[in-house]
Every structure is written in structure tokens, then in C-alpha cells.
Design a protein around this motif. Structure first.
Motif, PDB file in Angstrom:
ATOM      1  N   TYR A 188       0.693  -1.105   0.194  1.00 32.91           N
ATOM      2  CA  TYR A 188       0.091   0.176   0.112  1.00 32.91           C
ATOM      3  C   TYR A 188       0.445   0.989  -0.462  1.00 32.91           C
ATOM      4  CZ  TYR A 188      -3.701  -2.642   2.049  1.00 32.91           C
ATOM      5  OH  TYR A 188      -5.048  -3.358   2.026  1.00 32.91           O
ATOM      6  N   ARG A 189       0.441   2.754  -0.734  1.00 29.00           N
ATOM      7  CA  ARG A 189       0.010   3.804  -0.423  1.00 29.00           C
ATOM      8  C   ARG A 189      -0.378   4.379   1.078  1.00 29.00           C
ATOM      9  NH1 ARG A 189       2.099   7.699   1.903  1.00 29.00           N
ATOM     10  NH2 ARG A 189       3.220  10.076   0.598  1.00 29.00           N
ATOM     11  N   GLU A 190      -0.069   4.308   2.254  1.00 31.92           N
ATOM     12  CA  GLU A 190      -1.220   4.230   3.237  1.00 31.92           C
ATOM     13  C   GLU A 190      -2.038   5.602   2.822  1.00 31.92           C
ATOM     14  OE1 GLU A 190      -0.420   6.426   7.235  1.00 31.92           O
ATOM     15  OE2 GLU A 190       1.805   5.788   6.759  1.00 31.92           O
ATOM     16  N   LEU A 191      -2.867   5.890   4.023  1.00 35.98           N
ATOM     17  CA  LEU A 191      -3.951   6.181   3.529  1.00 35.98           C
ATOM     18  C   LEU A 191      -3.555   7.383   3.287  1.00 35.98           C
ATOM     19  CD1 LEU A 191      -6.855   4.666   5.583  1.00 35.98           C
ATOM     20  CD2 LEU A 191      -7.376   5.510   3.423  1.00 35.98           C
ATOM     21  N   HIS A 192      -4.111   8.602   2.480  1.00 34.88           N
ATOM     22  CA  HIS A 192      -3.236   9.981   3.226  1.00 34.88           C
ATOM     23  C   HIS A 192      -3.960  10.601   2.051  1.00 34.88           C
ATOM     24  CE1 HIS A 192      -1.197   8.151  -1.059  1.00 34.88           C
ATOM     25  NE2 HIS A 192      -1.254   9.439  -1.225  1.00 34.88           N
ATOM     26  N   TRP A 193      -3.592  12.337   1.961  1.00 36.94           N
ATOM     27  CA  TRP A 193      -3.937  13.297   1.544  1.00 36.94           C
ATOM     28  C   TRP A 193      -2.870  14.395   1.039  1.00 36.94           C
ATOM     29  CZ3 TRP A 193      -4.638  12.336   6.645  1.00 36.94           C
ATOM     30  CH2 TRP A 193      -4.582  14.140   6.841  1.00 36.94           C
ATOM     31  N   HIS A 194      -2.978  15.052   0.254  1.00 28.39           N
ATOM     32  CA  HIS A 194      -1.903  16.171  -0.571  1.00 28.39           C
ATOM     33  C   HIS A 194      -2.761  17.646   0.433  1.00 28.39           C
ATOM     34  CE1 HIS A 194       0.365  12.761  -1.476  1.00 28.39           C
ATOM     35  NE2 HIS A 194      -0.578  12.396  -2.126  1.00 28.39           N
ATOM     36  N   HIS A 237      -7.566   9.384   0.051  1.00 25.66           N
ATOM     37  CA  HIS A 237      -6.949   7.897  -1.318  1.00 25.66           C
ATOM     38  C   HIS A 237      -6.024   7.294  -0.757  1.00 25.66           C
ATOM     39  CE1 HIS A 237      -4.713  10.867  -2.814  1.00 25.66           C
ATOM     40  NE2 HIS A 237      -3.752  10.586  -3.345  1.00 25.66           N
ATOM     41  N   SER A 238      -5.963   6.680  -1.130  1.00 29.21           N
ATOM     42  CA  SER A 238      -5.195   5.161  -0.208  1.00 29.21           C
ATOM     43  C   SER A 238      -4.756   4.415  -2.198  1.00 29.21           C
ATOM     44  CB  SER A 238      -5.433   3.547   0.175  1.00 29.21           C
ATOM     45  OG  SER A 238      -6.631   2.812  -0.460  1.00 29.21           O
ATOM     46  N   LEU A 239      -3.689   4.051  -2.489  1.00 31.27           N
ATOM     47  CA  LEU A 239      -2.808   3.121  -3.747  1.00 31.27           C
ATOM     48  C   LEU A 239      -2.501   1.803  -3.111  1.00 31.27           C
ATOM     49  CD1 LEU A 239      -0.857   6.028  -5.453  1.00 31.27           C
ATOM     50  CD2 LEU A 239      -2.950   4.913  -5.326  1.00 31.27           C
ATOM     51  N   GLN A 240      -3.143  -0.051  -3.823  1.00 28.54           N
ATOM     52  CA  GLN A 240      -2.399  -0.612  -3.677  1.00 28.54           C
ATOM     53  C   GLN A 240      -1.625  -1.392  -5.148  1.00 28.54           C
ATOM     54  OE1 GLN A 240      -5.313  -3.784  -1.701  1.00 28.54           O
ATOM     55  NE2 GLN A 240      -2.931  -4.981  -0.687  1.00 28.54           N
ATOM     56  N   ASN A 300       3.169  -3.353   3.361  1.00 27.67           N
ATOM     57  CA  ASN A 300       2.747  -4.718   2.832  1.00 27.67           C
ATOM     58  C   ASN A 300       1.851  -4.586   3.645  1.00 27.67           C
ATOM     59  OD1 ASN A 300       5.173  -5.712   0.858  1.00 27.67           O
ATOM     60  ND2 ASN A 300       6.170  -5.325   2.679  1.00 27.67           N
ATOM     61  N   GLY A 301       0.770  -5.491   2.203  1.00 31.50           N
ATOM     62  CA  GLY A 301      -0.203  -5.750   2.730  1.00 31.50           C
ATOM     63  C   GLY A 301      -0.901  -6.768   2.547  1.00 31.50           C
ATOM     64  N   THR A 302      -2.195  -7.050   2.770  1.00 30.00           N
ATOM     65  CA  THR A 302      -3.147  -8.361   2.634  1.00 30.00           C
ATOM     66  C   THR A 302      -3.619  -8.114   1.519  1.00 30.00           C
ATOM     67  OG1 THR A 302      -3.988  -8.374   4.969  1.00 30.00           O
ATOM     68  CG2 THR A 302      -5.151  -9.906   3.311  1.00 30.00           C
ATOM     69  N   PRO A 303      -3.267  -9.500   0.692  1.00 29.45           N
ATOM     70  CA  PRO A 303      -4.033  -9.782  -1.453  1.00 29.45           C
ATOM     71  C   PRO A 303      -4.924  -9.234  -1.321  1.00 29.45           C
ATOM     72  CG  PRO A 303      -2.269 -11.252  -0.590  1.00 29.45           C
ATOM     73  CD  PRO A 303      -2.742 -10.560   0.876  1.00 29.45           C
TER      74      PRO A 303
END
Length: 495
Positions: A188-194, A237-240, A300-303
Motif C-alpha cells: 500500500y501507499r498508506e491512506l493519505h491526502w495532499h 485516498h490510498s493505492l494498493q 506491505n498488505g493483505t492481497p
């Protein structure tokens, strides 16, 4: 008693004299053995081989100083010119140092040999900087930054990495900045905002994006290579990455943007008292005992489930769709084909939510070029995804510079500065051309010449009728040329 006092005073005086007496000779071996490199008095900075400083006799004129064997010229037997390098400098033929022994800063009758010191890898990568065409002149805003020189932030557990370009490394790039990021499979790119608006394109692999906006609308989508997303400032948002990992390029509308300044959910939790978290989320204090004690950034994250619908959670405002969608599947868009390559345009006309982000994904075949053009209202931020190219930038009133680019390089050209992108290699150049504009537009020089009364052009530039008659009234975008880049070495012919 008086005699003992006098003896002690004499001893002190003799010690003081010993301390302050100048010492000019090298320390004795016994002194070196006791005190090491410096002498016993601590301020005689010399060794047993040579003094630290030279004699005053070396000041000024020294007779018979020059050595006849100390030459600044590289003998012709020690170097060779690349194909096309000896051609008239006014032609400006593109050439490479790919197979050239000991490259030299020579073009036609311009320049001279360089005996060094040098880093040959830089010279080979940048022949048009090392040996520029004679059309270069004055100073042009620095237009290149290789991402390979950006500091890479690498994350634990092989979760991924991130590197960026902003005004710290490319000061003239004031309108946009870029972040190149890699996520390992399922990371993941952890939950975040800009604070800035974010535009992204997938370079490798595939990624799942998820967001929620101010109206309680949610959005979840899977993207493949070439697909695009956009998140306005403040939208969390987040990215996985999916099963094969993902690399993507992010473009932000602030030249001084730093990804280290991103708002992170981990940091937000750490900056609020647990009492406040308990009250706000209506949960007992012990529920917060295991929150991370540092930011995660990439983890790292869960599939993820294969079906994206399993992670689509409709909010009170429903699911964002249509013109409110945060993604665009540019990989599925047909390219506009030209004899020299192709171009895909994505801007608010077809991706409405990205209000001021306009882009072209350009493919340039070997020997071809993105035609000479400029953008009237926006600087151009560029990223080279593949191939080797050169770009000449003209900045008013008299400055021009030619720069070489290869995969992984970022380019930046100021608004209204004319430029082209010419393929100088033997494989396709793939180039991302970004604007801060509501629509992707440019001024084509060839089109301008065609749509201006012929007599004005002839009186100004003295161009022949056959040239002007052959021009098209339409933009060409990418123009095919001779794949033999040195075809004009003789001084005649058509490129």
C-alpha cells in the motif's frame, strides 16, 4: 626558603622559554615516536617526509618552470569523432557517442579536445551538451533532471520505494513536480491526502485506487499500464499494488511539492490524544493501543480480492461515476497515428475532474520528431518513458540550448519557449507531455508558416515557394524523417 623559591621561578621561566621558542627543524625521531605526526610542541605541522607548506621561494616568477611534456591537447591517435560529428556545425546533425573512443567536445570546426578530468558516462549520455550545435546561444533555463540522481527512499520489507523531482533539484520547474513510486505486490501507499492536486499514470504493473470525497462519494477502480488517475487536493485516498506490483509517476501542480509533506493517517492518529480519538470514534481507549508509533508511508498488505466490487463501499453520496470519476483508462484509448509516430491526448475535455491537467502521451519513431511548437499559457513538464532524444529550446529573445534525454529523465520547458523532441536512437521514444491548462493546445511552427500570407514569410525568412507550398495547414504533431541521422553530413539532402 628564598633559595628554593628562586629555583622554582627559574624552572618555570626555562619551561616557558622552551614552550615559546620557535622550532623550524623537523621533529627528531624520538619526538615522532612519542607524539606521532606532529612534534612535541603541538603546532609544528610537518612530517619526516615533507613540510605541510612550501617555501616562500615559490612565490611569483620561477625560472624554467614549464615542462615540455605537459600538454593540454589530446593527440588525434587517442580519440575518434562520432559519425556526423565532423559535419558543418550549422547543420546540427544529431550524433551519439555510443561506440566512439574517447569522445571530444568538437562539432565541425568548433571546439577543441578535452584532456580531462572527465566522467565519460556523462559525455556519452549528453553529446549535445558536450558538443552543442552552433544554433545554441546564451543561457536557457535548466530543462533536465535525471531521476537516477534523485535520492531514493526505500522502505522496509521490500515494500517499495519513492523518489521525486521538484524545485530543489530543478529550480526552474516552478509549476509542476513529479514523484516516481514503486509498490511491491499487494503493498500500500498508506491512506493519505495532499495540499496539491495529484495526477498519476501507471508505468508498470497494475494498481487499485480508492478514494472518498467531501460529499461522501466513494470510488474504487483497478488500473493497468497507461491508465490515469486524478485526486484533487484534500481528497483522501490510498493505492494498493496488485499481484505483480506497480510503478507509477505522480505529477503535482506545485513546483516545490515534496512527498515528505503528505498528510498521513498514521501521523494524524499520533498527533491526537487518545482521549480525543476515543471520543471522536466512540471506542474504548484500549482500542488504540496498537496503532503504529511511526508513519508507514509504504507498507506491505493483505492481497486484495480479485473482484474490485468487493471493496466498493457506497457512501451517503453514492459512488462517484461519469464526469465525477477519478480514473481514466487511457490504455484503451486509440492513438492518433501519424507517419512519424502517434499521440494520445487526455485533458478536461475527456477527463473532466482533472480540471487543469492536460497531457499528451507521444510516441516518436526512430528518425522522427515531435514538431517544433510551444505552449501559449502553460509550462511543459515532460517525462521520458523510453528511448533517446534531443530537445532544442529557444527562449526569447536570443537564447537557445540543446539537451539530450533518455528513459527516466524529466524535462521542463517554460511557456512560450519553442522546442521539439527528436528521436536520436534506434528504438521508439515514448514521452509524456504535461500542461497546467484546461485543454491541451500548442502552436505549430509549420502550421503558422502555412497560414500566414506567403509574401510575408518570403520577405522575412527568404524561404522558397517549393518549401512553403509543401507545408500542411494542419498540425503534424510527429513528423517522420530519415532514419539515417547522419544523412546530411555532406551538406545537402533532406532530413
Amino acid at each position: 626558603m628564598v633559595r628554593q623559591s628562586m629555583l622554582r621561578l627559574c624552572l618555570h621561566i626555562s619551561l616557558l622559554i622552551g614552550v615559546f621558542q620557535p622550532t623550524y627543524a623537523l621533529p627528531h625521531a624520538s619526538s615522532s615516536a612519542l607524539y606521532g605526526w606532529a612534534s612535541a610542541n603541538g603546532n609544528d605541522e610537518s612530517s619526516q617526509l615533507a613540510p605541510l607548506r612550501g617555501s616562500s621561494t615559490l612565490l611569483g616568477v620561477v625560472q624554467d618552470e614549464l615542462s615540455s611534456g605537459n600538454s593540454a591537447e589530446v593527440p588525434q591517435s587517442a580519440y575518434e569523432l562520432a559519425p556526423g560529428q565532423a559535419a558543418d556545425a550549422d547543420i546540427g546533425i544529431p550524433f551519439t557517442f555510443k561506440d566512439t573512443q574517447n569522445p571530444q567536445p568538437i562539432r565541425g570546426d568548433l571546439g577543441s579536445t578535452d584532456p580531462g578530468p572527465r566522467t565519460y558516462a556523462y559525455d556519452r549520455l549528453n553529446p549535445n551538451t558536450f558538443a552543442p550545435p552552433s544554433s545554441d546561444n546564451g543561457e536557457v533555463t535548466q530543462s533536465k533532471w535525471p531521476l537516477g540522481l534523485s535520492h531514493n527512499r526505500i522502505l522496509p520489507g521490500h515494500a517499495g520505494w519513492s523518489r521525486q523531482e521538484n524545485t530543489d533539484v530543478l529550480p526552474g520547474a516552478t509549476a509542476m513536480a513529479g514523484v516516481d513510486m514503486k509498490l511491491a505486490p499487494w503493498a500500500y501507499r498508506e491512506l493519505h491526502w495532499h495540499q496539491a492536486n495529484e495526477w498519476g499514470i501507471v508505468l508498470n504493473g497494475s494498481v487499485r485506487v480508492q478514494a472518498m470525497n467531501e460529499d461522501g462519494q466513494t470510488f474504487t477502480d483497478d488500473l493497468d499500464v497507461g491508465d490515469v488517475w486524478y485526486f484533487p487536493s484534500g481528497v483522501p485516498h490510498s493505492l494498493q499494488a496488485l499481484g505483480l506490483g506497480s510503478e507509477f509517476m505522480l505529477v503535482f501542480d506545485q513546483g516545490n511539492f515534496s512527498d515528505g509533506g503528505t498528510g498521513l493517517i498514521t501521523e494524524m492518529f499520533l498527533r491526537n490524544p487518545k482521549e480525543v480519538l476515543s471520543k471522536n470514534l466512540q471506542a474504548p481507549l484500549e482500542d488504540f493501543d496498537e496503532i503504529p508509533q511511526d508513519q508507514l508511508y509504504i507498507l506491505n498488505g493483505t492481497p486484495a480480492p480479485k473482484d474490485v466490487k468487493e471493496q466498493t463501499i457506497p457512501g451517503p453520496g453514492g459512488v462517484a461515476s461519469g464526469n465525477d470519476s477519478y480514473t481514466y483508462h487511457l490504455s484503451k484509448q486509440a492513438a492518433y497515428e501519424t507517419p512519424g509516430g502517434s499521440i494520445k491526448i487526455i485533458d478536461p475535455v475527456n477527463f473532466p475532474i482533472a480540471k487543469m491537467f492536460s497531457a499528451a502521451l507521444v510516441t516518436i519513431k526512430p528518425g522522427a520528431m515531435r514538431e517544433i511548437h510551444w505552449h501559449g499559457t502553460s509550462d511543459e513538464w515532460g517525462f521520458f518513458l523510453a528511448g533517446n532524444a534531443r530537445v532544442s529550446v529557444y527562449e526569447a529573445p536570443t537564447s537557445g540550448a540543446t539537451v539530450d534525454f533518455s528513459a527516466g529523465d524529466i524535462s521542463y520547458v517554460k511557456a512560450t519557449a519553442s522546442h521539439y523532441i527528436e528521436n536520436t536512437g534506434d528504438e521508439d521514444v515514448v514521452f509524456l507531455e504535461m500542461l497546467q491548462a484546461p485543454r491541451f493546445t500548442d502552436i505549430s511552427v509549420a502550421q503558422w508558416l502555412k497560414l500566414t500570407p506567403k509574401q510575408i514569410i518570403k520577405d522575412t525568412l527568404h524561404l522558397p515557394d517549393r518549401l512553403l507550398d509543401n507545408l500542411s495547414p494542419n498540425k503534424q504533431y510527429v513528423i517522420q524523417g530519415n532514419r539515417n541521422l547522419t544523412a546530411l553530413s555532406s551538406g545537402s539532402g533532406i532530413a
